[in-house]
Design a protein around this motif. Sequence first.
Motif, PDB file in Angstrom:
ATOM      1  N   ASP A 151     -12.084   5.743   3.891  1.00 43.46           N
ATOM      2  CA  ASP A 151     -11.012   4.911   4.414  1.00 43.46           C
ATOM      3  C   ASP A 151     -10.626   3.890   3.353  1.00 43.46           C
ATOM      4  O   ASP A 151     -11.412   3.021   3.013  1.00 43.46           O
ATOM      5  CB  ASP A 151     -11.477   4.196   5.693  1.00 43.46           C
ATOM      6  CG  ASP A 151     -10.288   3.672   6.483  1.00 43.46           C
ATOM      7  OD1 ASP A 151      -9.966   4.273   7.518  1.00 43.46           O
ATOM      8  OD2 ASP A 151      -9.662   2.686   6.040  1.00 43.46           O
ATOM      9  N   ASP A 168      -6.783   7.386   5.743  1.00 42.95           N
ATOM     10  CA  ASP A 168      -7.207   6.818   7.013  1.00 42.95           C
ATOM     11  C   ASP A 168      -8.366   7.620   7.600  1.00 42.95           C
ATOM     12  O   ASP A 168      -8.161   8.647   8.239  1.00 42.95           O
ATOM     13  CB  ASP A 168      -5.989   6.798   7.962  1.00 42.95           C
ATOM     14  CG  ASP A 168      -6.324   6.191   9.304  1.00 42.95           C
ATOM     15  OD1 ASP A 168      -7.418   5.607   9.438  1.00 42.95           O
ATOM     16  OD2 ASP A 168      -5.491   6.310  10.214  1.00 42.95           O
ATOM     17  N   LYS A 198      -7.050   1.996   0.969  1.00 40.40           N
ATOM     18  CA  LYS A 198      -5.633   1.908   0.658  1.00 40.40           C
ATOM     19  C   LYS A 198      -5.461   1.890  -0.849  1.00 40.40           C
ATOM     20  O   LYS A 198      -6.280   1.306  -1.557  1.00 40.40           O
ATOM     21  CB  LYS A 198      -5.048   0.628   1.250  1.00 40.40           C
ATOM     22  CG  LYS A 198      -4.840   0.743   2.750  1.00 40.40           C
ATOM     23  CD  LYS A 198      -4.232  -0.504   3.330  1.00 40.40           C
ATOM     24  CE  LYS A 198      -3.839  -0.246   4.775  1.00 40.40           C
ATOM     25  NZ  LYS A 198      -4.046  -1.398   5.619  1.00 40.40           N
ATOM     26  N   ALA A 251       0.850  -1.190   0.000  1.00 39.17           N
ATOM     27  CA  ALA A 251       0.000   0.000   0.000  1.00 39.17           C
ATOM     28  C   ALA A 251       0.887   1.241   0.000  1.00 39.17           C
ATOM     29  O   ALA A 251       1.711   1.419   0.884  1.00 39.17           O
ATOM     30  CB  ALA A 251      -0.908   0.008   1.216  1.00 39.17           C
ATOM     31  N   HIS A 282      -2.420   5.372   2.282  1.00 40.38           N
ATOM     32  CA  HIS A 282      -3.516   4.970   3.145  1.00 40.38           C
ATOM     33  C   HIS A 282      -4.314   6.209   3.502  1.00 40.38           C
ATOM     34  O   HIS A 282      -3.808   7.113   4.154  1.00 40.38           O
ATOM     35  CB  HIS A 282      -2.965   4.281   4.406  1.00 40.38           C
ATOM     36  CG  HIS A 282      -4.046   3.773   5.305  1.00 40.38           C
ATOM     37  ND1 HIS A 282      -3.811   3.294   6.557  1.00 40.38           N
ATOM     38  CD2 HIS A 282      -5.380   3.666   5.114  1.00 40.38           C
ATOM     39  CE1 HIS A 282      -4.954   2.927   7.113  1.00 40.38           C
ATOM     40  NE2 HIS A 282      -5.921   3.144   6.254  1.00 40.38           N
TER      41      HIS A 282
END
Lengths: 262, 364
Positions: free
Chosen positions: B30, B14, B32, B9, B12
Amino acid sequence: MTRSTRILMSVIYWAFVVYLFVPLILMVMMGFKDSAFIGFPIKAWTFEWYLGVFQDTKVINVFLYSMAIALSTTFLSLVIGTWIASFLGPYKFPGKLIVFALTCLPAVIPGIISAISLRIYARFLDIDPGMMAIILGHTVHNVPFVTLVVMARLATLPKSHIEAARDLGADSIVAFFRVTLPYLRPALIGAGIFCMLLSFDDFVRAFFLGSYQPTLPVLIFAKLRSGMSPEINAISTVVLVMTAILGIWAERSMRRMNKGTE
Amino acid sequence: MMGTDDRKAIVHIDNVGKSFGKTRAIDNLDMKIMAGEFVTFLGPSGCGKSTTLRILGGFERPDQGRVILDGVDVTNRPPNKRDVNMVFQDYALFPHMTVGQNIAFGLELKGKSRSETDQRVDALLEFLQLSGFRDRTPDQLSGGQRQRVALARALAPDPKLLLLDEPLGALDAKLRTQVQVELKSIQRRTGKTFFFVTHDQEEALTMSDRIVVMNAGRVEQDGTPEDLYYRPASRFVAEFIGETNLLEGTVRGTKDGTVVIDWNGRNVYGAAHDGDPRPGTAVAASIRPENVICLPEAPADDRALQGRIVSKLFKGNRTSVDIRIDEHDTKTITAYMDPAAADQFAGETVWVTWDKDRLAVLAN
């Protein structure tokens, strides 16, 4: 538009052109008159007055003095004007309109009033009459013009150009010098020449803020008081030619700026 | 060059959220992004795709959540302090610089030596077929050339992630198709991770390894182009991507992965890809026009629906046929046919059927 109104319009236009240029033509002609007095008839012609202008060290010194003031004023006005435009242009903040109005105010205050108030203010600040006072006075007067021109150009700079510079690793200062400033170049040239002309041409502020050393308009005024002579015509003609060239160049560079870059 | 380890990944996102005033531009995103992936964020304007891109670029700060780039939290770093570069929608080429100077800009600011910069610029110019254009200024280039210069400039500093903000929008239709192919091939050859934003579903389907469909700040579906096209997760996705027929009905039951839906009193057969729906629930099902099979006579099985052809439109490479199943319902089913096959239907009566796996039962 009918034929008759079209003729009428062009007659009015040409009458205006004649009215505009006759005084200038007369002024240039009288500079060639071989006599100490201005007026018709012109019996003999001479280059003496013009040659005199380039030989008269006093006139040349005054010219250089005026140039120095104009250049310093222009530099200061460009820096300050660009600085004001850069934060008045893109940002929104309360009272922006008031700041903008205050910035433009010096451009519309009558010259004589601003000259007197500047004189009082200069004394209050302990700035002696002379070059420094004139430069500061002219700068106050010129900044609004620079601000307006630079703001107009800045408004056409796509936000993405600055973002692209930031994206490629420039901090905001590098982005300003490498992207914004080159983009403003035509506006700065135009505004700069306009500033020089305004400063070079100014009589009232230079008269009130100056010392015994006159600027060119003040010198011409002083010479006028001791009687009209073709010498004044010759000086004026030289100044006219130089400012006209500068003015036309400024106008052209401003026009290029408007089509200019995509 | 990357691309060997596809499972790593690189980005990310997040739990990121962002609001503008009362508008929720991004709602708890959210996900990746894998190294070497061509990811497209697809959606209508205002869906949050551009905001996501600008957050990754560092032009917007999220209200919540973090952006992790190659293991490093870059959420609060300005654009000039992250290994991410962007191709802007209007290309944003610097008009006072030549093509070469534009491409060199990012390299100079990274402190590369002059010879290194020179080499890299030359290599990129050649790579993007711009070799003769080094000393031209942007206004002397065509739209497609400008687009390639913008790409070269963004690739020059060797970013970990390349952001592309609808970069094909300004090109005409024919050029756009060509550039789509080029972009995909450039992405493959460089092995770079591309984050592409567009509202054009065809563009997304053509180029992407993975498409994230966004709507109103939320992810509607995240999958391969085939997933999205044949197995849309929601009604929004089915309608946004391509042409489709939506059938609304109630679930009768499921058996061996086949979902039977009561559609205006008739049985239609489809497949659910997101778990079997319970009998009795109201559902919508999507079938693409090219998957609708029209037969001149009733087939052996009882799954075909009898209908009447109400219109035939010749579109060059296909004929679009509208079929009315129920005379009391104005709604029709659209089928695409080979123009030659369409001519075989002399009469108006037709039987309509499909492979049940092609009728996607959508989660409501």
